[in-house]
Structure formats: structure tokens, C-alpha cells
Design a protein around this motif. Structure first.
Motif, short mmCIF file in Angstrom:
data_model
loop_
_atom_site.label_atom_id
_atom_site.label_comp_id
_atom_site.label_asym_id
_atom_site.label_seq_id
_atom_site.Cartn_x
_atom_site.Cartn_y
_atom_site.Cartn_z
N GLN A 424 46.07 -70.67 -6.82
CA GLN A 424 45.32 -70.35 -5.61
C GLN A 424 46.27 -69.55 -4.73
OE1 GLN A 424 43.62 -73.69 -3.52
NE2 GLN A 424 41.73 -73.61 -4.69
N PRO A 425 45.77 -68.51 -4.01
CA PRO A 425 46.64 -67.72 -3.15
C PRO A 425 47.42 -68.60 -2.17
CG PRO A 425 44.52 -66.64 -3.36
CD PRO A 425 44.38 -67.98 -4.02
N GLY A 432 58.38 -72.90 -6.64
CA GLY A 432 58.24 -72.63 -5.22
C GLY A 432 57.76 -71.24 -4.90
N LEU A 433 57.41 -70.45 -5.92
CA LEU A 433 56.93 -69.09 -5.69
C LEU A 433 55.47 -69.11 -5.28
CD1 LEU A 433 58.49 -67.24 -8.75
CD2 LEU A 433 59.10 -66.86 -6.36
N VAL A 434 55.13 -68.23 -4.33
CA VAL A 434 53.74 -68.06 -3.94
C VAL A 434 53.27 -66.69 -4.43
CG1 VAL A 434 53.88 -69.57 -1.94
CG2 VAL A 434 54.39 -67.14 -1.68
N GLY A 435 51.96 -66.54 -4.56
CA GLY A 435 51.41 -65.26 -5.04
C GLY A 435 50.10 -64.97 -4.36
N ALA A 436 49.56 -63.79 -4.65
CA ALA A 436 48.31 -63.34 -4.06
C ALA A 436 47.30 -63.04 -5.16
CB ALA A 436 48.57 -62.13 -3.16
N GLU A 437 46.24 -62.32 -4.78
CA GLU A 437 45.14 -62.06 -5.71
C GLU A 437 45.58 -61.27 -6.94
OE1 GLU A 437 42.20 -63.28 -5.69
OE2 GLU A 437 42.37 -64.31 -3.77
N ASN A 438 46.59 -60.40 -6.81
CA ASN A 438 47.02 -59.60 -7.95
C ASN A 438 47.46 -60.44 -9.14
OD1 ASN A 438 46.42 -57.12 -6.91
ND2 ASN A 438 48.50 -56.32 -7.00
#
Length: 567
Positions: A424-425, A432-438
Motif C-alpha cells: 500500500q502506498p 523500512g522502505l516506502v513506495g508509491a503507485e509506480n
């Protein structure tokens, strides 16, 4: 000839007690004329060396070593996972082979929302956590494109180690003990790593993996179809269906390793060859080096190592902010090439304060981001030969023992690479990494990777260095530091890998320093506004470089009991 310091000799005498001198452990180093191999395990290194002694090339050696690691270092990598392979052949050709796992055909963006609530552990452990493995397909493609030995020969050391067993070293013993609760959950995994009395195998025990040996023998006889279109794929598909998974035998049959165009950028007259998306490593090592190129880094470091650390950490922060927003599988989403443009790096660098840590609230915006686009727990193996074949392979099943699943009868540890998607975005993954829609989940899509196999060419376009690492997002920063310390700071390759490392990945907003870093270093960085934390280890690197007299120097990271060898 082998180089060995008195300190390393004493370390062996002290029965494995880690010896650190001035904050640096002693790396295993080899210097030779004909060829060199470096891996995290002596058995795997020897497998590669033996292939070279039989007349194989560095590509053959790296593949054989990687396959052997699947047996003797199975908590990090294996044929149930994936890999990225970067090759410079003797004729100067550059090849990048993408063996990254793919999401099963039934995968959906909300597949980890269970009973209306996000379950992040489902992407890390159990039947939903695995992507379709790609490592074996990539090794086969590399052997056919650039090798000189058949895959059946390259598999033999791995099959032999699985069938006859090997003695568990301190590192593997510690990982088995530390993950035993995850391994206990799955009958096929218990059968491999637990003894009949219910205790786990430990250091000094002999581990035999007969099911894995049978799977490898099947591939020797039938080629990779024996894995992707035969008994093994059917066994895994049936188990997944019976246990709540979505992966099928058809997912295996439809998997293909992809040949991609390597990234080629420059840094102070050198050429940096990296891996394109779905690797984020190639893009962001290049982006970081582009930012640092505008500074006299050698002079800054000579004046103050704290000044240099602060600058590099600020660069890391901006790189990882871009990673979180822009990066994904370029076959599915738009990834702008402007991320590796020097003008964009120069623009980002203007936001750096050389005296204080500054907030980075969001990503940057590279030029022509709508139009100029890329075409659609881990280990590293480095190998090189005198003919000019240089190889960097980074292989993974993600976290230790991946999903924890070994499907009964296969012996194959299944990865948990679905956790490398943005489930989920804004939701952090295991690192601990976050990401976005890509980087959202989609059927057939490859999750974003931090793997960063890298080759450096000199001013005459000849191979100078091959380097890569293990350690999740710390792979990117390890490779960056290895290149900087060797090219800019003039450190020996052994010192470049042994010197205490640091890491910043934007979120969380922390600058991690290895525990061997000095208190003074920590205090001075904290005084500049950094939130300094302690890392027991910032990953594991392997590298080979050409010495000034033309020999090959291989180095295995001193943080683990690996081996560098050759002739």
C-alpha cells in the motif's frame, strides 16, 4: 599469490573471534594473474575457481558459484528466488540479464488486504509472499549468451553439496537459530532444517538436502524445463493451491528471463555500468555519483572525514526520496531517464547545506519526466578473468529464508519478494522502505529491487572494477561507498570494503553508522543535525579490481566468513 595479514591469521587462531583494527575488520583478499572469484562462502568460491581451472570463463565461474550458494548459503539466495546479472565480455560487449521474480498472474494490488485489513506479514511469510522465481532462467540465459560450459556442468558442485551435505558454519547456524520459529511453520521446511528430535541444525552439523539435490539433478537432465515446466513447477503449484497461495504451474511455464540494456553513465572520466529498472540500484548509484561529481570529494575527505560523510549522507537522502516515488518496473510504469541526467543532479545538489542536515520533504522532479522514459536477503558474486570477462551477479530470496516455505519434495526455499512491492502506498516493507503507485502490485510485474551489480571501466573503456552487495536498501549505499572509496579516496579495495559504512534511505530520517564507527564520528555528525543510529552491519560486499600492474585483486567482505580466490 594469496595475501594474508597477521591480523587475519590471529583471527583464525582465536576461533572465529572477530578482530577489528582501527574500526576495520580484515578482508579475505586474493591477487592473481589469470582469474579471480569472490563470494560469501568458501565452497561456492571454490566451485567457481574449479570451473575456471577447467578452461571455463568468468561467466561460467560466477554462475556455478551462484548455484552453489543456493545450497550452502540458502538463507540468502537460491533457485526459489531471483537475480540480476551484469556482464562485460572479452570482446567489450555489455549484457544485463534480468532474473527478477514476477508477481503471479492472479496477483492484485490489494491482495494483502485480508478481511478488510492490511496484513503486512502476509507479504513476508507464507504462500502469498512469493513471486515467480527467475534465478535459474537467468543463469541459463547467461550461460548460453556469454558462457562456455553447459548449465549441467555448472550445476554439479551445487548438486554434489546438496546430496553429500556440507558442514554448517557459524553464520548459517546463527541464521537458522534466529529464524527457527518461521521455519517451524512449514512441514517441508521443518524436514530440512530440524532434526528428528525437534531441534534445529546448528554450527558444526552436516546438512544434507536430498530433495534439493533431486531438483538440481532434474535440471541437469532436462534443462530449465525440468524446473519451469515439469515436476517441480507442478509440485509448487499444487502446494500453493492447497495452502491458500495463488502461484500456479502456468506462472512457472510463462516465466522468461529478460535481456536488458545496461545503464552507462560517467564519473570523473570513468564509465559506470549499472542495471536498469526494475533495479533501482543502477539508477540511483548513477544519480548519487552525478551529484558528488560536482564536489572535490577527495579534498573534502582529506580535510575531514566527517565533512565527506555528511555530504554523502545528504546525497543518499535525496536519492532515496526519488526512489520512493519514481522507481518501479519500467515494463509497466513510466520511469524517467532524467533521474540520471547530470543537469538534474546539479540541481538537486544546490539544496545541500555542507554544514547542516537539511529536510527533504519529498522527491525531486527530473527533466522531461513525462516523455524521456526507460524502456519497458541477498548475496553477490564477483568474477573476472585475464581474457577480459568481468561479471557481477546479485542474487536474492529477500529476507532470511525468504517466505519460510519449502514445498515438500522440492528442497527449494521460496522467496518473499512480494514484500518488495508497495503493498500500500506509504506502508514500509521489511526493510523500512516506502513506495508509491509506480511500485504497486500487478500481475506479471517485477517488484522494485535495490540490487546493484556494477562494473567500472577506466578511461580506455577497459574493466577496472566489479562490485555488488547484499543488504536490502543498503546495497545501493554499499556500492556507492565502495566506488567512492576506491576511485576518490584512493583506498585499497580491501580497505574500501572494510572501512565502517553508513546508510541513509530518507524514510525513516536516520543516518545509520556501523557499530565499529568511532564515537567522535557519531557525535560530530549528530552536531550537524543528523539523527544517528547504530547498525550492527551495513551489509556485505564482494568486489574485484585490476591493480596498477594489471593483476586481479579479489576481496570478500570481512563482515562474513567468505572467500576470495583464483590463480
Amino acid at each position: 599469490m594469496r595475501t594474508a595479514s597477521l591480523y587475519r591469521f590471529l583471527t583464525v587462531l582465536l576461533a572465529g573471534v572477530s578482530l577489528v583494527v582501527a574500526g576495520r575488520a580484515c578482508a579475505d583478499t586474493f591477487v592473481g594473474q589469470k582469474f579471480a572469484v569472490a563470494t560469501v562462502n568458501p565452497i561456492a568460491t571454490e566451485a567457481g575457481v574449479e570451473v575456471l581451472r577447467e578452461g571455463g570463463n568468468a561467466v561460467d565461474a560466477a554462475i556455478s558459484a551462484a548455484l552453489t550458494l543456493a545450497v550452502v548459503d540458502g538463507h540468502n539466495s537460491g533457485i526459489g528466488g531471483g537475480c540480476l546479472i551484469l556482464i562485460r565480455t572479452a570482446d567489450g560487449r555489455l549484457t544485463a540479464i534480468d532474473g527478477r521474480e514476477r508477481a503471479p498472474a492472479k496477483a492484485t494490488p490489494d491482495m494483502f488486504v485480508i478481511d478488510g485489513k492490511l496484513d503486512p506479514m502476509a507479504s513476508q511469510t507464507g504462500p502469498l509472499a512469493s513471486g515467480v522465481p527467475g534465478a535459474l532462467a537467468a543463469y541459463d540465459k547467461a550461460a548460453k549468451l556469454c558462457g562456455s560450459k553447459p548449465l549441467s556442468r555448472l550445476i554439479e558442485p551445487a548438486r554434489h553439496a546438496a546430496a553429500g551435505g556440507f558442514v554448517i558454519d557459524s553464520r548459517l547456524g546463527a541464521v537458522i537459530a534466529g529464524t527457527k520459529e518461521k521455519l517451524r511453520k512449514f512441514p517441508g521446511t521443518r524436514a530440512v532444517y530440524f532434526k528428528p528430535d525437534g531441534t534445529v541444525y546448528r554450527e558444526g552439523d552436516r546438512l544434507v538436502q536430498k530433495d534439493l539435490a533431486g531438483t538440481l539433478a532434474n535440471v541437469q537432465e532436462h534443462g530449465i524445463d525440468g524446473f519451469y515446466r515439469g515436476k517441480t513447477a507442478e509440485q509448487i503449484g499444487e502446494w500453493m493451491q492447497a495452502n491458500g497461495g495463488i502461484m500456479t504451474a502456468d506462472d512457472f511455464a510463462n516465466y522468461e528471463a529478460v535481456e536488458r540494456t545496461p545503464l552507462r553513465t560517467t564519473y570523473r572520466g570513468y564509465t559506470i555500468i549499472g542495471f536498469p529498472p526494475p533495479s533501482s540500484g543502477g539508477v540511483h548509484v548513477a544519480e548519487a555519483l552525478n551529484m558528488l561529481e560536482g564536489y572535490d570529494l577527495a579534498a573534502i575527505n582529506k580535510r575531514s572525514s566527517v565533512d565527506a560523510t555528511h555530504l554523502i549522507a545528504e546525497v543518499m537522502t535525496r536519492v532515496f526520496a526519488d526512489r520512493a516515488y519514481w522507481l518501479g518496473d519500467a515494463d509497466y510504469v513510466d520511469v524517467p531517464r532524467g533521474l540520471i541526467e547530470k543537469a538534474y543532479a546539479k540541481q538537486l545538489a544546490t539544496t545541500i547545506d555542507l554544514d547542516r542536515a537539511t529536510p527533504v520533504p519529498t522527491h525531486g522532479t527530473p527533466p522531461e519526466w513525462r516523455q524521456d522514459l526507460f524502456g519497458r536477503h541477498t548475496t553477490h558474486i564477483a568474477a573476472a578473468d585475464a581474457a577480459g570477462n568481468w561479471v557481477a551477479i546479485t542474487a536474492t530470496i529477500n529476507t532470511s529464508f525468504g517466505s519460510g516455505v519449502i514445498v515438500p519434495g522440492t528442497g527449494v526455499v521460496m522467496n518473499n519478494e512480494m514484500d518488495d512491492f508497495s503493498i500500500q502506498p506509504g506502508v514500509p516493507n521489511a526493510f523500512g522502505l516506502v513506495g508509491a503507485e509506480n511500485n504497486a502490485i500487478a500481475p506479471g510485474k517485477r517488484p522494485l529491487s535495490s540490487m546493484s551489480p556494477t562494473i567500472v571501466l577506466d578511461e580506455q573503456d577497459q574493466p577496472l572494477m566489479t562490485i555488488g552487495a547484499a543488504g536490502g536498501p543498503k546495497i545501493i549505499t554499499q556500492v556507492l561507498l565502495g566506488v567512492i572509496r576506491y576511485l576518490d579516496f584512493g583506498q585499497s579495495l580491501a580497505d574500501a570494503l572494510a572501512t565502517p559504512r553508513f546508510h541513509h534511505q530518507w524514510r525513516p530520517n536516520e543516518l545509520g553508522l556501523e557499530s565499529t564507527a568511532s564515537d567522535e564520528w557519531r557525535e560530530e555528525l549528530a552536531s550537524r543535525g543528523h539523527r544517528v543510529t547504530t547498525l550492527p552491519s551495513a551489509g556485505v560486499s564482494q568486489a574485484i579490481a585490476k591493480t596498477k600492474d594489471g593483476r586481479l585483486m579479489a576481496v570478500s567482505d570481512p563482515r562474513v566468513p567468505g572467500k576470495a580466490d583464483g590463480e
